[in-house]
Write an enzyme that holds these catalytic residues in place. Structure first.
Site, PDB file in Angstrom:
ATOM      1  N   TYR A 142       0.816  -1.214   0.000  1.00 35.89           N
ATOM      2  CA  TYR A 142       0.000   0.000   0.000  1.00 35.89           C
ATOM      3  C   TYR A 142       0.853   1.269   0.000  1.00 35.89           C
ATOM      4  O   TYR A 142       0.384   2.340  -0.385  1.00 35.89           O
ATOM      5  CB  TYR A 142      -0.930   0.033   1.215  1.00 35.89           C
ATOM      6  CG  TYR A 142      -2.024  -1.013   1.196  1.00 35.89           C
ATOM      7  CD1 TYR A 142      -2.275  -1.770   0.063  1.00 35.89           C
ATOM      8  CD2 TYR A 142      -2.797  -1.243   2.313  1.00 35.89           C
ATOM      9  CE1 TYR A 142      -3.268  -2.736   0.046  1.00 35.89           C
ATOM     10  CE2 TYR A 142      -3.800  -2.201   2.308  1.00 35.89           C
ATOM     11  CZ  TYR A 142      -4.027  -2.946   1.173  1.00 35.89           C
ATOM     12  OH  TYR A 142      -5.017  -3.899   1.162  1.00 35.89           O
ATOM     13  N   LYS A 193       3.767 -15.313   2.162  1.00 38.83           N
ATOM     14  CA  LYS A 193       3.829 -16.113   0.929  1.00 38.83           C
ATOM     15  C   LYS A 193       5.282 -16.287   0.509  1.00 38.83           C
ATOM     16  O   LYS A 193       5.710 -15.853  -0.561  1.00 38.83           O
ATOM     17  CB  LYS A 193       3.006 -15.441  -0.173  1.00 38.83           C
ATOM     18  CG  LYS A 193       1.512 -15.593  -0.022  1.00 38.83           C
ATOM     19  CD  LYS A 193       1.047 -17.028  -0.298  1.00 38.83           C
ATOM     20  CE  LYS A 193       1.139 -17.358  -1.783  1.00 38.83           C
ATOM     21  NZ  LYS A 193       0.702 -18.750  -2.050  1.00 38.83           N
ATOM     22  N   ASP A 226      -2.495 -17.959   1.888  1.00 39.83           N
ATOM     23  CA  ASP A 226      -3.669 -18.544   1.242  1.00 39.83           C
ATOM     24  C   ASP A 226      -4.197 -19.728   2.048  1.00 39.83           C
ATOM     25  O   ASP A 226      -5.413 -19.920   2.181  1.00 39.83           O
ATOM     26  CB  ASP A 226      -3.365 -18.941  -0.205  1.00 39.83           C
ATOM     27  CG  ASP A 226      -2.118 -19.792  -0.351  1.00 39.83           C
ATOM     28  OD1 ASP A 226      -1.304 -19.862   0.587  1.00 39.83           O
ATOM     29  OD2 ASP A 226      -1.947 -20.407  -1.431  1.00 39.83           O
ATOM     30  N   ASP A 250      -5.263  -7.048   5.655  1.00 37.96           N
ATOM     31  CA  ASP A 250      -6.501  -6.405   5.219  1.00 37.96           C
ATOM     32  C   ASP A 250      -7.538  -7.460   4.855  1.00 37.96           C
ATOM     33  O   ASP A 250      -8.708  -7.392   5.250  1.00 37.96           O
ATOM     34  CB  ASP A 250      -6.193  -5.508   4.014  1.00 37.96           C
ATOM     35  CG  ASP A 250      -7.278  -4.489   3.743  1.00 37.96           C
ATOM     36  OD1 ASP A 250      -8.333  -4.532   4.409  1.00 37.96           O
ATOM     37  OD2 ASP A 250      -7.089  -3.642   2.859  1.00 37.96           O
ATOM     38  N   ASP A 254     -10.844  -9.145   7.546  1.00 37.57           N
ATOM     39  CA  ASP A 254     -12.247  -9.084   7.140  1.00 37.57           C
ATOM     40  C   ASP A 254     -12.867 -10.474   7.086  1.00 37.57           C
ATOM     41  O   ASP A 254     -14.029 -10.672   7.466  1.00 37.57           O
ATOM     42  CB  ASP A 254     -12.386  -8.405   5.771  1.00 37.57           C
ATOM     43  CG  ASP A 254     -12.445  -6.883   5.877  1.00 37.57           C
ATOM     44  OD1 ASP A 254     -12.247  -6.365   6.992  1.00 37.57           O
ATOM     45  OD2 ASP A 254     -12.691  -6.228   4.856  1.00 37.57           O
TER      46      ASP A 254
END
Length: 368
Positions: A142, A193, A226, A250, A254
């Site tokens: 970001y 990852k 993942d 992020d 959620d």
């Protein structure tokens, strides 16, 4: 008795309504002799733009820097859709995070037993769920540079976002996760990852080293992001603390939040580094937005903001027992079948913002 300074920034939409219930709780804490909390109220978001032409003024930032903690309601709404991008209501929140150097976002995902049937997952998977996701907030993709869109001609464009992490950024967010785990169930999952991303390789290396050097007493599990997403749906109660980068945090926070049955029920905290006295700058806010469609109607759910205040008591004021009492009062009110409109259920009584605050205060008094 130590005096704590708390800056209240109600913001826009339903922010002032839900923050009013926090003010009542502050008064209850003071009257009960549990702490001495002094509050100051100021503007942030669209309401600040209307008055100052900025989403947060320099004066307000000065108050935030001087406070022991900051509580924010919500910012934004269609009224300000046409303001310049750098002055949009959300810019006030971003400046608060930047100037207060809040790099650690704490997002608990707690499923109250009374709301377990509201989850999209089976009750047995979420009943008693209590996860803390620790998201790195000021680095990663970001904020990395270069961040560009280039016109290549012939109708083609190329977009670039850059994922960047330095060792110190990973060390400090991992330290927050390990410290939190020591106060919970002593388990940290580090999600990255490393199989396809160099930042994941560094993340794994730094977290492993820090764990060996300073936190060997905490159980550490490494997990690919993942797979973490899949496991949050398959068996979420296996997790205690999850630490991860800005992008994955992020998404995963959620996902974990929705496992609880209501995104609008959940609090959050954003923390900075500890100073010489151990004090951390911090901002506490509900996960939900400003909900301008219901603003002023007295129907907003104040529980996420009240739970954010409980986090403030726990992490900024070291008043864990008082935080436990407030969280317990929320659970008892829900067990009694009281609901605001966003979490209404058959067989339960729907009440408004003020009534929910009344019920939580009554539950606190009854348990005293």
């Amino acid at each position: 008795m130590t005096t704590f300074k708390l800056l209240l920034l109600p913001g826009d939409g339903i922010g002032p309504e839900v923050m009013a219930e926090v003010e009542r709780l502050v008064a209850w804490v003071n009257a009960a002799g549990l702490a001495r909390i002094e509050t100051e109220t100021d503007l942030v978001g669209g309401c600040a733009y209307d008055v100052h032409g900025e989403a947060v003024s320099d004066t307000t930032m000065g108050c935030a820097l001087a406070a022991d903690a900051v509580m924010l309601g919500a910012v934004g709404g269609p009224k300000w859709d046409g303001v310049p991008y750098e002055k949009r209501p959300e810019a006030g929140l971003l400046r608060l995070r930047k100037d207060l150097e809040l790099f650690a976002n704490l997002r608990p995902a707690i499923c109250y037993p009374a709301l377990a049937d509201a989850s999209s997952l089976k009750r047995e998977l979420v009943d008693g769920l209590d996860i803390m996701i620790v998201r790195e907030l000021t680095g990663g993709v970001y904020f990395g540079e270069p961040k560009t869109i280039t016109d290549l001609g012939n109708g083609q464009k190329r977009a670039i976002d850059t994922q960047v992490y330095d060792t110190y950024e990973i060390e400090r967010i991992a330290a927050v996760a390990f410290e939190l785990a020591r106060k919970r169930r002593n388990l940290v999952h580090s999600a990255e990852k490393r199989n396809v991303m160099k930042t994941g390789v560094l993340w794994h290396e730094v977290v492993t080293r820090l764990h060996k050097e300073r936190y060997a007493d905490v159980k550490l599990e490494h997990i690919l992001a993942d797979n973490c997403a899949m496991q949050l749906v398959r068996a979420p109660k296996q997790f205690d603390v999850i630490v991860t980068d800005n992008l994955f945090g992020d998404v995963l926070s959620d996902e974990a939040a929705m496992a609880t049955g209501s995104l609008g029920m959940l609090p959050s905290a954003s923390q900075g580094g500890a100073d010489a006295s151990g004090r951390r700058r911090a901002l506490y806010e509900p996960v939900h937005g400003s909900a301008p469609d219901i603003a002023g109607k007295g129907v907003a759910n104040p529980i996420a903001t009240i739970a954010s205040f409980a986090m403030c008591l726990r992490y900024s004021f070291d008043l864990g027992e008082t935080a436990d009492r407030i969280e317990g009062a929320i659970a008892r009110v829900l067990d009694e079948g009281l609901r605001t409109a966003d979490i209404r259920q058959d067989g339960c009584r729907t009440i408004g913002t003020r009534e929910m605050g009344d019920a939580i205060l009554a539950a606190l008094d009854a348990a005293a």
